[in-house]
Structure formats: structure tokens, C-alpha cells
Design an enzyme around this catalytic site. Sequence first.
Site, short mmCIF file in Angstrom:
data_model
loop_
_atom_site.label_atom_id
_atom_site.label_comp_id
_atom_site.label_asym_id
_atom_site.label_seq_id
_atom_site.Cartn_x
_atom_site.Cartn_y
_atom_site.Cartn_z
N ARG A 79 122.19 60.15 112.73
CA ARG A 79 122.80 59.81 111.55
C ARG A 79 122.37 61.01 110.42
NH1 ARG A 79 121.54 54.94 113.54
NH2 ARG A 79 123.49 53.38 113.29
N HIS A 104 126.58 60.50 115.10
CA HIS A 104 127.06 60.96 116.23
C HIS A 104 128.18 61.87 116.23
CE1 HIS A 104 123.89 58.83 117.77
NE2 HIS A 104 124.45 57.70 118.10
N HIS A 175 123.05 59.54 125.50
CA HIS A 175 122.82 57.96 124.94
C HIS A 175 122.96 57.02 126.06
CE1 HIS A 175 123.13 55.10 121.82
NE2 HIS A 175 123.17 55.96 121.19
N ASP A 248 115.19 50.50 116.16
CA ASP A 248 116.36 51.73 116.08
C ASP A 248 115.59 52.59 115.28
OD1 ASP A 248 118.37 53.31 116.34
OD2 ASP A 248 119.71 52.21 115.21
N GLU A 312 116.32 58.14 123.33
CA GLU A 312 117.26 59.42 122.97
C GLU A 312 116.14 60.64 122.30
OE1 GLU A 312 120.40 58.20 120.28
OE2 GLU A 312 119.66 56.17 120.75
#
Length: 347
Positions: A79, A104, A175, A248, A312
Site C-alpha cells: 500500500r 499493488h 503474492h 497483515d 511476501e
Amino acid sequence: MSKVLFGQAKTGEDVTKYTLRNANGMEVDLIDLGATIVAIRVAGKDGRVRDVVLGYDKVSDYERGQGYLGAIVGRNANRIEHSQVVIDGVVYPLQDNDRGNNLHSGDNGVSFRVWSVKEADDKHIVFTIVNEEMPNDFPGTVQMQVVYSLSDENELTIAYHATADKKTVINMTNHAYFNLNGQDSGVAEDQKLQIFASHYIPVKDEKCIPTGEIAEVANTPLDFRQMTVIGDRIRDDYDQLKYVGGYDHCYIADKEDNAYGLVAVAQSDVSGIRMEVYTDALGIQFYAGNFIGEQSGKDGAIYNDRHGYALETGYAPNSANETNFKQPIFAPGEVYETKTTYQFSVM
């Protein structure tokens, strides 16, 4: 190297599926749309071969971009706050595709384009693409290359290489969503994870933008320094978990920057499959698949929240604008280069 037609993109371009194979029978399917990992097939402790990444059977499902399953993300992964980046005092507006932020790289990202294949054989494939300068987007044109290599030690290595003609942001990742019980086995919360990181990056709120701090994981439910069941603490009454519906977060690996080393290990007691993650990147984003949502996957599988998790590697979220983090800003001709390996074995 097997090569078959996978389908047709909405642009009218053919999408081809390529399969890498090693001497142990491990196989990796990739398509040139998004240079995407479609399947990773490895044997478990019972000898049964499982496909351990989520994916789709149809090109149109990949083009929807719901979760970026298996795709290469760029030119910037993760982001960017307020959907803009400032480089040398110039403000470059970006697409707002995530509640006021850019996620992304939006529609101009390379996840939704058909890449060229420069060379391919049973053990490796080279994808290339030109990410052109576009209005209301990142400055400059970037030449990108991604090489997937499969070793006889069951190592899938992804090597990234890029250069630009203007000063710009470059931060790429893959991803893939992993489920070591098999892509059709349901919720993956019973699997175990270890992340070799003493620090993580807290977020401000549900939009997942970092505060700019680098915080210790000690005495928080974000501490994965010891092997931990993913679901054990995911519902704890803790603001960082409640903001994003679980995990996250970006972790800062306990190693020197640019040093290639082990940063995470995931494993399943059910299948006996273990996956080690090695990288020269300093950051690793652990996303527990909190918002995968109900959707149709491969071979009749139905996916939903937390049916897979992503690990990631790359720069931290919003690092293009956050001076407290290492920034992914590259001058003309400066080489962006990084690699990540996912190694599979049986416990």
C-alpha cells in the site's frame, strides 16, 4: 518443459501455462498472465502429492484480481498512503483502489498483463515485461525481469531484476497463498509458522497504513519467533489484530539488509510438508488471508477467509513515502535486484 494454452486474456492475447519439473517429481505451473504461480505440487509424508497454493482454472478469474493469487506484483507491492508518491519534491498521483490508498499499483500493475517468455526449460523460465510510464501513475518506464528456477532440492527461487529511465519506485513481490494441507483443504489456521523477526511495523487502523514506527514483537500476539500455530492468537483482543481482521503485517527480518538468509518457516502436521523461506529482502509481509472471501478455486475447490496465507518479501508498506523505512526509490540505470526462495521438504 510442458507448454499448453491456458486461455485467452480480455485483450485477445493467448495465455500459456508452463510447467517446471525436478528429479523428485515436484512440479510448478506458471502462466504468462502476471507471471503467475498457478500450482506447486509436492509430496507429503504419506506420499500423496498435494497442490499447496491457491489458484484458478480460468484466465478470467485471474484477471478479476481478487487477492492477486500467485501473481507478480509491481511496480510497487503493498500500500501507498493517499494514493500518491513524492519524489524530489514532485507529487505523482496514483490510482485510488483501496479506501483512499493505492494497493499493488492498481490497474496499471503488471499482475494483469501478459509477460513475454525469454527462455524456458524444465528447471527455469524467464519472464520479461516493460512497465511504461502512464498518466497519473509512477514516473518513468521500467524494464522488468522475473526468473523462476526449480532445483532438485525442491527450491523454487524467484529472482527479480529491473531498471528505470527516470527516478521511480520499484518494489516487486510474489503474492502466492500457501496451504500446506492442499489448496482444497479449507482453513489453514492449524498450520504452524515461525518468522525470524524481533520487530514488526504497526499499522494506524483498518486501512493497513503503517504508523512509521518499528516495534518489538515481544509480549504481543505478533511474536512468531518460536514455531506457533497460526490460529492460536489470531482472535486475541489486540488492536493490531482487530484493525486488519487478523495478521497483515510487515516483519523486519533479524539479519543484515541485502544478506540472503532464512526468514520464515511454515509447516503442516497433517501433510508433513515444511516450507522454508529465504530472501535477501529485509521485510516479509505475513497476510493470513483474512479477506479472501468466498470464491471458486481450482478443481472445484471453494475458497474463503484464511484458506491460505501469503509470505511476501520486499519493502515495507508505504515505504516510498515513509523516511523512517528503507525506501524503494531507484535512479535511472540503478539496478533493482532481489531474490526469494521457497524450499519444500517433508518433516
